[in-house]
Write a protein that holds these residues in place. Structure first.
Motif, mmCIF file in Angstrom:
data_model
loop_
_atom_site.group_PDB
_atom_site.id
_atom_site.type_symbol
_atom_site.label_atom_id
_atom_site.label_comp_id
_atom_site.label_asym_id
_atom_site.label_seq_id
_atom_site.Cartn_x
_atom_site.Cartn_y
_atom_site.Cartn_z
ATOM 1 N N ALA A 14 1.012 -1.480 -0.043
ATOM 2 C CA ALA A 14 -0.269 -0.013 0.004
ATOM 3 C C ALA A 14 1.131 1.445 -0.454
ATOM 4 O O ALA A 14 2.240 1.601 0.360
ATOM 5 N N ARG A 15 0.134 2.135 -0.471
ATOM 6 C CA ARG A 15 0.806 3.793 -0.239
ATOM 7 C C ARG A 15 0.113 4.784 0.622
ATOM 8 O O ARG A 15 -0.769 4.532 0.405
ATOM 9 N N GLY A 102 7.190 9.410 -1.525
ATOM 10 C CA GLY A 102 7.552 9.249 -3.236
ATOM 11 C C GLY A 102 6.875 10.451 -3.469
ATOM 12 O O GLY A 102 6.339 11.048 -2.977
ATOM 13 N N THR A 103 7.304 10.552 -4.833
ATOM 14 C CA THR A 103 6.525 11.673 -5.408
ATOM 15 C C THR A 103 5.239 11.983 -5.315
ATOM 16 O O THR A 103 5.003 13.281 -5.485
ATOM 17 N N ASP A 104 4.542 11.230 -5.474
ATOM 18 C CA ASP A 104 2.892 11.536 -4.961
ATOM 19 C C ASP A 104 3.029 12.064 -3.654
ATOM 20 O O ASP A 104 1.840 12.156 -2.908
ATOM 21 N N GLY A 105 3.322 12.143 -2.969
ATOM 22 C CA GLY A 105 3.844 12.540 -1.117
ATOM 23 C C GLY A 105 3.388 11.355 -0.200
ATOM 24 O O GLY A 105 3.423 11.497 0.948
ATOM 25 N N ARG A 106 2.645 10.070 -0.374
ATOM 26 C CA ARG A 106 2.700 9.182 -0.048
ATOM 27 C C ARG A 106 4.089 7.821 0.663
ATOM 28 O O ARG A 106 5.049 8.628 -0.425
ATOM 29 N N THR A 107 3.801 6.931 1.382
ATOM 30 C CA THR A 107 5.106 6.403 1.745
ATOM 31 C C THR A 107 4.383 5.011 1.209
ATOM 32 O O THR A 107 3.550 4.342 1.794
ATOM 33 N N ALA A 108 5.991 4.207 0.512
ATOM 34 C CA ALA A 108 5.050 2.559 -0.012
ATOM 35 C C ALA A 108 5.118 2.311 1.442
ATOM 36 O O ALA A 108 6.362 2.161 2.115
ATOM 37 N N VAL A 109 4.566 0.914 1.735
ATOM 38 C CA VAL A 109 4.782 -0.076 2.440
ATOM 39 C C VAL A 109 4.661 -1.522 2.015
ATOM 40 O O VAL A 109 3.663 -1.479 0.532
ATOM 41 N N GLU A 110 5.011 -2.191 2.524
ATOM 42 C CA GLU A 110 4.669 -4.187 2.127
ATOM 43 C C GLU A 110 4.895 -4.673 2.851
ATOM 44 O O GLU A 110 5.534 -4.541 4.398
ATOM 45 N N TRP A 111 3.927 -5.931 2.837
ATOM 46 C CA TRP A 111 3.818 -6.608 3.814
ATOM 47 C C TRP A 111 4.304 -7.553 3.475
ATOM 48 O O TRP A 111 3.792 -8.552 2.578
#
Length: 163
Positions: A14-15, A102-111
Motif C-alpha cells: 500500500a501507499r 514518493g513523488t506523490d507524497g505517500r510512503t510505500a509499505v509492503e507486508w
C-alpha cells in the motif's frame, strides 16, 4: 507421532499518506496497532521505552479465541514472530517501509506474512493438503483486509499528530 509442516505466505502493499517515521512508530506501538486491527493486546514488555520486546495478543472470531505469544525480532524492517498452540502455529510478519515519501507524497509499505502450521494427526494433514490453495487465498484476503484497516488508522493517526 511425527508432525508435517505446511507453509503459507501472503503479501500486501500500500501507499500511505504518512511519513516513514510515523508508520514505523505506529507499528511499534503494539497496543495501538492491535486495537486498530481488532486484537486485544496484553502483557507488553518493552526492551527500551517505546520498543516492545514481547507481548500477548488475543484474536477473536465469533466464539473462537486464539492467544499468541509475540515478540519483536527487528525494528527496521519491523519483523514480529507469533506462536500459538505450543509452536504448532508460527506466524512471521515483516513490514518494509520505504525510507522517504514518493513523488506523490505517500510512503510505500509492503507486508509479508509467513505462516507455518505443524500438524500431527493424519486426518488434519490430509485435510490441510487438500485445502492448501484455499488456505493461501484466505490468508491473502485476511492480510489485505487487516492491513487496509491498519493503514487507514495510521493515516488518521498521522493526520491528527502535532506537526
Amino acid at each position: 507421532m511425527t508432525r508435517q509442516q505446511f507453509v503459507f505466505e501472503a503479501r500486501h502493499a500500500a501507499r500511505l499518506d504518512a511519513s516513514p517515521g510515523a508508520i514505523r512508530a505506529a507499528a511499534l506501538d503494539v497496543a495501538w496497532s492491535g486495537t486498530a486491527v481488532g486484537y486485544e493486546v496484553r502483557d507488553v514488555v518493552e526492551s527500551v521505552p517505546g520498543v516492545p520486546y514481547r507481548w500477548t495478543t488475543v484474536a477473536r472470531s465469533g466464539i473462537v479465541r486464539q492467544r499468541n505469544a509475540t515478540s519483536l525480532v527487528s525494528a527496521d524492517p519491523v519483523v514480529m514472530r507469533s506462536e500459538a498452540s505450543g509452536g504448532a502455529l508460527v506466524q512471521t510478519s515483516t513490514m518494509h517501509v520505504e525510507p522517504a515519501r514518493g513523488t506523490d507524497g505517500r510512503t510505500a509499505v509492503e507486508w509479508h506474512l509467513r505462516v507455518e502450521l505443524s500438524l500431527r494427526d493424519p486426518l488434519s494433514r490430509l485435510l490441510q493438503r487438500a485445502l492448501a490453495p484455499s488456505t493461501t487465498r484466505s490468508l491473502e484476503r485476511e492480510l489485505a483486509r487487516q492491513m487496509t484497516r491498519w493503514a487507514a488508522a495510521v493515516e488518521a493517526r498521522a493526520a491528527h499528530a502535532p506537526a
